[in-house]
Write a protein that holds these residues in place. Structure first.
Motif, short mmCIF file in Angstrom:
data_model
loop_
_atom_site.label_atom_id
_atom_site.label_comp_id
_atom_site.label_asym_id
_atom_site.label_seq_id
_atom_site.Cartn_x
_atom_site.Cartn_y
_atom_site.Cartn_z
N GLY A 27 0.83 -1.20 0.00
CA GLY A 27 0.00 0.00 0.00
C GLY A 27 0.86 1.24 0.00
N GLN A 28 0.44 2.24 -0.78
CA GLN A 28 1.14 3.52 -0.79
C GLN A 28 0.61 4.36 0.37
OE1 GLN A 28 0.82 5.89 -4.38
NE2 GLN A 28 2.79 6.82 -3.94
N ARG A 29 1.50 4.76 1.26
CA ARG A 29 1.09 5.49 2.46
C ARG A 29 0.42 6.80 2.10
NH1 ARG A 29 2.01 3.77 7.43
NH2 ARG A 29 1.50 5.88 8.08
N ILE A 30 -0.74 7.01 2.71
CA ILE A 30 -1.53 8.21 2.44
C ILE A 30 -0.89 9.46 3.06
CG2 ILE A 30 -3.10 8.26 4.44
CD1 ILE A 30 -5.42 8.34 2.39
N ASP A 31 -0.06 9.27 4.11
CA ASP A 31 0.52 10.40 4.83
C ASP A 31 1.94 10.74 4.38
OD1 ASP A 31 1.86 8.21 5.83
OD2 ASP A 31 1.43 8.62 7.92
N ASN A 32 2.39 10.15 3.27
CA ASN A 32 3.75 10.40 2.80
C ASN A 32 3.66 10.89 1.35
OD1 ASN A 32 6.44 10.13 1.75
ND2 ASN A 32 6.91 8.75 3.43
N PRO A 33 4.13 12.11 1.07
CA PRO A 33 4.03 12.63 -0.28
C PRO A 33 4.95 11.92 -1.27
CG PRO A 33 5.30 14.14 1.09
CD PRO A 33 4.78 13.04 1.99
N GLY A 34 5.93 11.18 -0.77
CA GLY A 34 6.85 10.47 -1.64
C GLY A 34 6.27 9.14 -2.11
N ASP A 35 7.11 8.36 -2.73
CA ASP A 35 6.72 7.05 -3.25
C ASP A 35 6.96 6.00 -2.17
OD1 ASP A 35 5.80 5.32 -5.29
OD2 ASP A 35 7.86 4.76 -5.77
#
Length: 160
Positions: A27-35
Motif C-alpha cells: 500500500g502507498q502510504r496516504i501520509d507520505n508525499p513520496g513514493d
C-alpha cells in the motif's frame, strides 16, 4: 526529552499478505508525499495476542477479513527497527525509538475486489498493488529496508 536510545520499542505486527504469483500486498502510504509503499502493520493493543492484532490490522487497513486469508506462519523472532532521529519526537508522542515487530505470512484467498483501502475508518493507503518482494524493498522508506529483506528471507519458501 530522553535520548532515543533510552526509549523502548513499540510492539507491533506486520503482515506479508501473499497474493497471486507470489506477489505481496503493498500500500502507498496516504501520509507520505513520496513514493512510500509498505505492507500492512500496526500496534499490538494491551492484552492483545500478536496473532489477534495481525488479523485486526489486516481488516482495519485492507478490508480483508479472517475468512479471506490462511495464516501460514509467524516470524521466529520479534524484529526491531529504529526510527531516523528526526522522526523519534514526531511519531507516537515521542514515546518510542522505533518498533519491534512480529511478522505474519498470510495467503490471500479472496478476490482483488475484496480489498477496500478507501472504505476504512482511518485509511492508511492511497493506492495498493500486488508487488514482487524485491520491488517493495526498493519502494519502502529506507529505514525499513533491512527489516523487509529479513522478513522476505525468512518467508522465502512461501514466496516461491
Amino acid at each position: 526529552m530522553p535520548s532515543a536510545d533510552a526509549l523502548p520499542y513499540r510492539p507491533c505486527v506486520g503482515l506479508v499478505l501473499i497474493g497471486p504469483g507470489a506477489k505481496v500486498f503493498a500500500g502507498q502510504r496516504i501520509d507520505n508525499p513520496g513514493d512510500a509503499w509498505q505492507m500492512p502493520q500496526g500496534g499490538v493493543d494491551p492484552g492483545e495476542a500478536p496473532a489477534e492484532a495481525a488479523l485486526r490490522e489486516l481488516e482495519e487497513e485492507t478490508g480483508a477479513t479472517q475468512a479471506m486469508v490462511e495464516v501460514l506462519r509467524e516470524s521466529a523472532d520479534w524484529l526491531p527497527y529504529d526510527l531516523p532521529p528526526e522522526l523519534v519526537g514526531q511519531l507516537w508522542g515521542g514515546r518510542y525509538r522505533g518498533q519491534t515487530q512480529k511478522w505474519f505470512a498470510l495467503r490471500f484467498l479472496g478476490r482483488d475486489a475484496d480489498i477496500d483501502i478507501a472504505g476504512r475508518k482511518h485509511p492508511e493507503f492511497s493506492a495498493w498493488a500486488w508487488m514482487p518482494p524485491a520491488l517493495l524493498i526498493e519502494r519502502i522508506v529506507p529505514f525499513k529496508r533491512a527489516i523487509y529483506a529479513q522478513v522476505f528471507e525468512e518467508f522465502a519458501d512461501l514466496l516461491e
